[in-house]
Design a protein around this motif. Structure first.
Motif, PDB file in Angstrom:
ATOM      1  N   ASP A 219       0.823  -1.210   0.000  1.00 14.94           N
ATOM      2  CA  ASP A 219       0.000   0.000   0.000  1.00 14.94           C
ATOM      3  C   ASP A 219       0.864   1.270   0.000  1.00 14.94           C
ATOM      4  O   ASP A 219       0.474   2.309   0.545  1.00 14.94           O
ATOM      5  N   GLY A 220       2.073   1.165  -0.584  1.00 15.58           N
ATOM      6  CA  GLY A 220       2.916   2.344  -0.738  1.00 15.58           C
ATOM      7  C   GLY A 220       3.566   2.838   0.525  1.00 15.58           C
ATOM      8  O   GLY A 220       4.109   3.950   0.541  1.00 15.58           O
ATOM      9  N   GLU A 221       3.505   2.069   1.594  1.00 19.07           N
ATOM     10  CA  GLU A 221       4.127   2.538   2.831  1.00 19.07           C
ATOM     11  C   GLU A 221       5.640   2.579   2.658  1.00 19.07           C
ATOM     12  O   GLU A 221       6.239   1.785   1.934  1.00 19.07           O
ATOM     13  N   PRO A 222       6.323   3.519   3.340  1.00 16.94           N
ATOM     14  CA  PRO A 222       7.778   3.636   3.212  1.00 16.94           C
ATOM     15  C   PRO A 222       8.477   2.373   3.722  1.00 16.94           C
ATOM     16  O   PRO A 222       8.045   1.776   4.714  1.00 16.94           O
ATOM     17  N   VAL A 223       9.556   2.007   3.061  1.00 27.83           N
ATOM     18  CA  VAL A 223      10.365   0.860   3.479  1.00 27.83           C
ATOM     19  C   VAL A 223      11.643   1.420   4.104  1.00 27.83           C
ATOM     20  O   VAL A 223      12.631   1.693   3.418  1.00 27.83           O
ATOM     21  N   ASP A 224      11.602   1.648   5.390  1.00 32.72           N
ATOM     22  CA  ASP A 224      12.769   2.167   6.107  1.00 32.72           C
ATOM     23  C   ASP A 224      13.148   1.250   7.279  1.00 32.72           C
ATOM     24  O   ASP A 224      13.660   1.679   8.298  1.00 32.72           O
ATOM     25  N   THR A 225      12.868  -0.022   7.109  1.00 33.11           N
ATOM     26  CA  THR A 225      13.152  -0.986   8.165  1.00 33.11           C
ATOM     27  C   THR A 225      14.659  -1.113   8.385  1.00 33.11           C
ATOM     28  O   THR A 225      15.464  -0.875   7.479  1.00 33.11           O
ATOM     29  N   ARG A 226      15.002  -1.500   9.587  1.00 31.76           N
ATOM     30  CA  ARG A 226      16.430  -1.609   9.957  1.00 31.76           C
ATOM     31  C   ARG A 226      16.699  -3.002  10.499  1.00 31.76           C
ATOM     32  O   ARG A 226      15.951  -3.519  11.338  1.00 31.76           O
ATOM     33  N   ASN A 227      17.796  -3.585  10.013  1.00 34.39           N
ATOM     34  CA  ASN A 227      18.257  -4.896  10.494  1.00 34.39           C
ATOM     35  C   ASN A 227      19.599  -4.673  11.216  1.00 34.39           C
ATOM     36  O   ASN A 227      20.531  -4.124  10.647  1.00 34.39           O
ATOM     37  N   GLU A 228      19.674  -5.107  12.487  1.00 29.62           N
ATOM     38  CA  GLU A 228      20.850  -4.804  13.298  1.00 29.62           C
ATOM     39  C   GLU A 228      21.376  -6.057  13.990  1.00 29.62           C
ATOM     40  O   GLU A 228      20.602  -6.940  14.390  1.00 29.62           O
TER      41      GLU A 228
ATOM     42  N   LEU B 126       9.858  -7.889   1.889  1.00 28.40           N
ATOM     43  CA  LEU B 126       9.165  -8.073   0.616  1.00 28.40           C
ATOM     44  C   LEU B 126       8.244  -6.878   0.400  1.00 28.40           C
ATOM     45  O   LEU B 126       7.314  -6.653   1.176  1.00 28.40           O
ATOM     46  N   VAL B 127       8.531  -6.107  -0.644  1.00 31.94           N
ATOM     47  CA  VAL B 127       7.760  -4.905  -0.961  1.00 31.94           C
ATOM     48  C   VAL B 127       6.777  -5.242  -2.074  1.00 31.94           C
ATOM     49  O   VAL B 127       7.190  -5.599  -3.187  1.00 31.94           O
ATOM     50  N   VAL B 128       5.482  -5.130  -1.771  1.00 33.16           N
ATOM     51  CA  VAL B 128       4.437  -5.478  -2.735  1.00 33.16           C
ATOM     52  C   VAL B 128       3.891  -4.194  -3.352  1.00 33.16           C
ATOM     53  O   VAL B 128       3.390  -3.316  -2.640  1.00 33.16           O
ATOM     54  N   GLY B 129       4.047  -4.094  -4.652  1.00 35.80           N
ATOM     55  CA  GLY B 129       3.468  -2.953  -5.350  1.00 35.80           C
ATOM     56  C   GLY B 129       4.370  -1.730  -5.318  1.00 35.80           C
ATOM     57  O   GLY B 129       5.580  -1.808  -5.116  1.00 35.80           O
ATOM     58  N   GLN B 130       3.707  -0.563  -5.537  1.00 39.03           N
ATOM     59  CA  GLN B 130       4.407   0.709  -5.659  1.00 39.03           C
ATOM     60  C   GLN B 130       4.711   1.303  -4.296  1.00 39.03           C
ATOM     61  O   GLN B 130       3.884   1.295  -3.394  1.00 39.03           O
ATOM     62  N   THR B 131       5.939   1.837  -4.144  1.00 41.19           N
ATOM     63  CA  THR B 131       6.314   2.629  -2.971  1.00 41.19           C
ATOM     64  C   THR B 131       7.356   3.640  -3.402  1.00 41.19           C
ATOM     65  O   THR B 131       8.171   3.372  -4.294  1.00 41.19           O
ATOM     66  N   ASP B 132       7.302   4.795  -2.801  1.00 42.95           N
ATOM     67  CA  ASP B 132       8.213   5.866  -3.206  1.00 42.95           C
ATOM     68  C   ASP B 132       9.486   5.933  -2.379  1.00 42.95           C
ATOM     69  O   ASP B 132      10.467   6.545  -2.788  1.00 42.95           O
ATOM     70  N   VAL B 133       9.495   5.337  -1.189  1.00 48.36           N
ATOM     71  CA  VAL B 133      10.656   5.434  -0.293  1.00 48.36           C
ATOM     72  C   VAL B 133      11.125   4.031   0.070  1.00 48.36           C
ATOM     73  O   VAL B 133      10.374   3.271   0.693  1.00 48.36           O
ATOM     74  N   ILE B 134      12.317   3.711  -0.352  1.00 47.60           N
ATOM     75  CA  ILE B 134      12.932   2.432   0.026  1.00 47.60           C
ATOM     76  C   ILE B 134      14.340   2.750   0.541  1.00 47.60           C
ATOM     77  O   ILE B 134      15.276   2.955  -0.232  1.00 47.60           O
ATOM     78  N   VAL B 135      14.466   2.860   1.841  1.00 50.76           N
ATOM     79  CA  VAL B 135      15.776   3.161   2.447  1.00 50.76           C
ATOM     80  C   VAL B 135      16.037   2.199   3.618  1.00 50.76           C
ATOM     81  O   VAL B 135      16.148   2.606   4.774  1.00 50.76           O
ATOM     82  N   PRO B 136      16.128   0.909   3.357  1.00 50.63           N
ATOM     83  CA  PRO B 136      16.410  -0.022   4.448  1.00 50.63           C
ATOM     84  C   PRO B 136      17.858   0.157   4.946  1.00 50.63           C
ATOM     85  O   PRO B 136      18.732   0.623   4.213  1.00 50.63           O
TER      86      PRO B 136
END
Length: 817
Positions: free
Chosen positions: A597-606, A627-637
């Protein structure tokens, strides 16, 4: 080395013929050929200074004033009555002719100082001390020694001595504290010819050292004797006979003793001048070799220059002859006896202190030589084999200089080994022959002595018997402590594994896996018996905290930096903190995150691993799939890992953060979802049992899981609507360095138009820390996707459980990429 005779001794062995001599004296007694009367010892530490006599074989003896007066009167013309008259006048005591005959029969004849009854020369056996020089070879006779060393006596002029000493001290300071030896060492070992040159100069300087002793003796008015070479203890050595310096006072003898060290300083100053002219840094190593020679020579424990300096400073010519009287004099029931008062009080105090230091050190050195001999032999054999291989390679390449260096290296390994074997053989032979002679005619005592010798030999056979590890070469990571040296003979009973130490324990690792080593460690289950058991822990199984919980109280924070912040929503964190000695802590955090649903992908793995303890280990592993499904404008993992040791000894810390980010055009089909569910179940099981996996395999295994996940996504028609698209995962940076990953393109097209399966993956391992439990992160799976899963396993430290805990072999902090 200074003296060939090692200084005067009260006795030096009887003649080879032991027939009674009383009543068979010559009508006119005569001295043996070559006997020299040196006279009373100057600056003696004895209350009654002894008189010195040198025998024809070079052995120097010390006599009482009465014996010296009798020997002095024996000039080949005086009768026994005349000798008695002369001795009475010299000693101030009434000496009869019968007294003279008794002294000659019981003292002077056994010492080889008088001719036998038939006028022949006595056959004497020179003293052969255990710590004496062996295999001597004379290079110059006394006349040649005096001739070639005469020009060097001028170097002892006070002004020259002061100038050389000041230049030497300044050179040592500059080389060791300012210039350093890095460039010199690199230059020398990079060029075998220079290394050979340095070795040659060092050997020549050792010979020049002997010139210093001879020149100093001439400066004081004494006559130096022969010069040569031989084997002392386990090393080749040069020697100079300066026994005649006993004619000199304390100052002259000390100058003779220090002359060799002074000439070492001259060599160092000359080399500094040569370096100044040429600029070859390798020459500076010669300055260091001179310093090392001087330090070695100053040791007063064996017959180096330091021994003679101490002997001449105290006026006690042969310190080793005082060991037995000093030790016996320490017994309470022997206090006050006359033999304990032969030395002046201050000299007795110094000699007693020397005995109390030297005897334990010599016994300790001998014991360590016996205990460590098998491993030293194995190490010497391995080193010689390695040098032999390099020698063969140098010869095949035509590198004569390199071949010469390898040959010298083999000799340097072989000589000490042969020397140790020779010393032990001589010591054992002297022990057996001495006990055999002392128990002559005493059956019971001889039987007991030989039984003791047999028990000693049995003990040596047991200690040296090859049992697999006895003859194991010394490894570079071993510490070489006393406990380590004795472990091969008396294995420790402790169960704690320590790097470089020997112990007994039970460890389990996967069947077929290679035996763990320091270079290739393995994660293993170590069974450690403990007193009592922790509540909730079953014997024989590791204590595991369930996901999201802690099996024990969190350790106190002792590190000089802030604790990492708690994971954000949707984040994944493995935090391992270990402050318990001898324990192992794991933190494992696996998470599968869906974003739609276009939510930002800014997850962090530590993954963070920190340790501050001894003999401990900590492992933190964070694995996240986004796993990013569909359109999203922010992908900064973000994928972060960090590992740190603080005040850690023999500890291991390892942090690995591995992340995979993939974009899907649409939800997975039922078949794709089932495949992903099955694979994630396998991954979760792997995470629960990751403690049984070698550290070297974890990163590769997670990378393989990434490939399998990528293959499932690419093969699913619902997630990949454009067959031309692909997935290109990447690998992140190690060592805990933050690494943000983004897709190859700045934005993602709408579902159905994007490149199917496009995305990124990161992996950031950071070995060098410990692990603490991490809070689980779960994300709802959209479209019927499987729920995210992150098992957190934190075994309680071994000291806190009644069962077992996994252990990792300690090793230096690694940092693989």
């Amino acid at each position: 080395m200074t003296h060939t005779s090692g200084g005067p001794r009260p006795q030096a062995g009887p003649p080879s013929s032991a027939a009674p001599l009383a009543g068979h004296q010559l009508p006119v007694p005569a001295r043996a050929d070559g006997v020299q009367l040196i006279g009373q010892s100057q600056g003696s530490g004895y209350r009654q200074p002894p008189s010195l006599v040198r025998r024809g074989d070079g052995q120097t003896l010390q006599l009482t004033p009465l014996l010296f007066a009798v020997l002095e009167a024996v000039d080949g013309s005086r009768t026994v009555e005349d000798i008695a008259e002369h001795a009475s006048a010299a000693s101030g005591r009434l000496i009869s002719a019968d007294n003279v005959r008794t002294l000659m029969d019981s003292q002077l004849l056994p010492l080889g100082l008088l001719r036998l009854a038939d006028g022949s020369q006595p056959e004497v056996r020179k003293a052969d001390p255990l710590l004496g020089m062996r295999f001597r070879y004379t290079v110059t006779d006394p006349e040649r020694t005096r001739r070639i060393t005469a020009p060097f006596a001028v170097l002892f002029h006070p002004l020259i001595v002061v100038a050389v000493t000041a230049a030497f001290l300044a050179s040592c300071w500059w080389v060791l504290m300012v210039k350093g030896l890095g460039s010199a060492t690199h230059e020398a070992f990079d060029n075998p010819v220079l290394l050979l040159l340095i070795l040659a100069v060092t050997i020549l300087s050792a010979g020049f050292h002997e010139f210093g002793h001879a020149a100093a003796a001439r400066k004081g008015g004494a006559t130096p004797g022969a010069m040569g070479t031989g084997l002392y203890l386990i090393w080749p050595a040069f020697f100079t006979d300066v026994t005649d310096s006993y004619r000199l006072g304390r100052g002259g003898r000390l100058r003779t003793d220090l002359g060799g060290l002074y000439f070492n300083a001259i060599v160092a100053v000359a080399i500094m001048a040569l370096w100044w002219a040429t600029g070859f840094d390798a020459l500076l190593l010669v300055v260091v070799t001179q310093i090392l020679q001087m330090v070695r020579q100053l040791l007063p424990l064996v017959r180096f220059d330091g021994y003679h300096i101490l002997a001449d400073a105290t006026g006690v010519p042969d310190l080793f002859q005082r060991i037995k009287p000093v030790l016996l004099g320490l017994l309470p029931w022997r206090w006050g006896r006359p033999e304990n008062k032969v030395l002046k009080p201050w000299a007795r105090a110094v000699v007693t202190l020397w005995v109390l230091v030297t005897v334990p050190l010599l016994i300790f050195s001998l014991a360590m030589m016996v205990v460590s001999l098998p491993r030293l032999l194995a190490t010497a054999w391995a080193s010689a084999a390695k040098q032999q291989a390099m020698l063969s390679q140098s010869l095949s390449d035509g590198d004569l200089a390199g071949a010469a260096v390898r040959t010298l290296a083999i000799a340097a390994v072989a000589l000490p080994t042969v020397g140790m074997l020779y010393i032990l053989f001589r010591l054992l032979r002297q022990l057996v022959t001495g006990l055999w002679q002392k128990t002559r005619g005493k059956f019971v005592q001889r039987t007991a002595a030989m039984c003791a010798v047999a028990a000693l030999l049995a003990g040596l056979a047991w200690a040296w018997w090859p049992d697999g590890g006895t003859y194991r070469p010394v490894q570079p990571y071993e510490r070489g402590t006393l406990a380590d040296a004795t472990a091969s003979v008396l294995p420790t009973a402790g169960t704690a594994l320590r790097e470089g130490a020997s112990g007994r324990t039970v460890a389990l690792w996967p069947e077929g896996a290679a035996t763990p080593t320091r270079e290739n460690p393995q994660l293993a289950m170590v069974l450690v018996p403990l007193q009592g058991s922790a509540a909730g822990s079953s014997a024989g199984s590791p204590a595991v905290s369930p996901a999201g919980s802690h099996g024990s109280a969190a350790p106190s924070w002792v590190f000089p930096f802030d604790r990492p912040a708690a994971p954000r929503e949707g984040g994944n964190q493995a935090l391992a903190v270990n402050t318990s000695d001898g324990s192992v802590t794991y933190s494992v955090a696996f998470a599968l995150v869906w974003a739609e649903d276009g939510e930002p992908v800014d997850t962090r793995n530590e993954a963070y691993a920190f340790a501050s303890c001894t003999g401990c280990a900590a492992v933190a592993v964070g694995f996240q799939v986004v796993l990013v499904v569909g359109q999203t404008d922010v992908i900064v993992p973000e994928n972060l890992s960090a590992a740190a040791n603080y005040n850690c000894f023999e500890c291991l810390t390892y942090a690995l953060a591995s992340q995979l980010v993939l974009t899907l055009d649409g939800p997975l089909t039922d078949q794709g979802m089932a495949s992903l569910q099955a694979l994630w179940t396998e991954i979760a099981e792997y995470g629960r049992n990751i403690r049984n996996v070698p550290l070297s395999e974890i990163q590769g295994r997670l990378a393989a899981y990434k490939e399998q996940i990528t293959a499932i996504i690419k093969a699913d028609p619902g997630a990949t609507k454009s067959p031309s698209s692909g997935i290109s995962p990447s690998t992140g940076a190690p060592g805990g360095t933050p690494r943000a990953t983004t897709p190859a393109e700045p934005g993602l097209p709408a579902p159905g138009q994007s490149a199917p399966g496009s995305g990124t993956g990161t992996q950031a391992p950071a070995p060098a820390g410990t692990a603490a439990p991490a809070a689980p992160v779960t994300e709802p799976a959209p479209g019927g996707a499987p729920p995210s899963y992150m098992p957190v396993e934190t075994p309680v430290p071994t000291a806190d459980t009644g069962g077992t805990a996994p252990a990792v072999e300690p090793q230096p902090t690694p940092n693989p990429s």
